[in-house]
Design an enzyme around this catalytic site. Sequence first.
Site: not given
Ligand SMILES: Cc1ncc(COP(=O)(O)O)c(C=O)c1O
Length: 313
Positions: A156
């Site tokens: 991330k």
């Molecule tokens: C590109 C992307 N995909 C999926 C998610 C969902 O992840 P999470 O459920 O850990 O927030 C996020 C958010 O963090 C994201 O930025």
Amino acid sequence: MPIQTTSKIWHNGNLIPWEDATLHVMSHVIHYGSSVFEGIRCYGQPHGSAVFRLPEHMQRLLDSAKIYRMDLPFTLEELCAGVVDVIEANGVTPCYIRPIALRGYGEIGVSPKGSPVEVYIANFPWGKYIAGHGGADVCISSWNRLAPNTLPALAKAGANYMNSQLIRMEAETNGYEEGIALDVNGLVSEGSGENVFIVRNGVLYTPPLANSALSGITRDSVLTIARHLGLAITEQALPRELLYIADEVFFTGTAAEVSPIRSIDRIVIGDGKPGEITRSIADEFFGIANGLKPDRFGWLTPVKVTAAEPVTV
Ligand SMILES: Cc1ncc(COP(=O)(O)O)c(C=O)c1O
């Protein structure tokens, strides 16, 4: 929505005033996108508040840093304690928490090794992320998600969000709430900041991580809840057109939580209302997060702050 400021930000182990958490314009991160970050929510509960899946988020931060050879000088336990400290110092819940590790001010070359790693944790109030009463109207983006072996989708990292910005801006420009991106092979990947789920004939589908999707913590929570509810689950590559003929489609994410999708490219999904399976998963998810259902999976870290709005049983 403008950021609602709080009083303190955690910086490398100390709480500093919000206004002092600034960076020099020549910091490495500003030029080369060298940051990894998290988004976490803290929910109000009938008796206090609780952070949702805090260790899992902080472990993902450590994993993102590892992929980018960024040595974070804090353990998982120290990072989790930092989150609790900043929330309790600011006394604001419900809130969104934004931990970020970045390459700071040091050298100007692309190699990051000469620039110091800085870790910050901020928290602030943040409401609904995906608008849309009774479901969001979304489109398939003309932008693809990150190709394998270019920018690692499992990290991330700040840099990934240039791609997310293209997806989100295109959707908003064309009158949609959000975009769903395909991967470079034309298979369903994810939203600009959300994972995506489909329900068809009672089976729950989501793309595997190999389709350039982030390993969402909410995605994992929904899969866990679905197993608990006895639903059939399939993680498999999904062709675009399966979205249009699904009975239900929804987004998951820390910001988006569980957000039903009403239409895709103006094609109405199911009967255009949040479906039964989406609603039962959302009910369990919010029930646990808000402390109205048992924390049966051990997802909550309590913090000593009373929520701004009372949460009643
Ligand atoms: C590109 C992307 N995909 C999926 C998610 C969902 O992840 P999470 O459920 O850990 O927030 C996020 C958010 O963090 C994201 O930025």
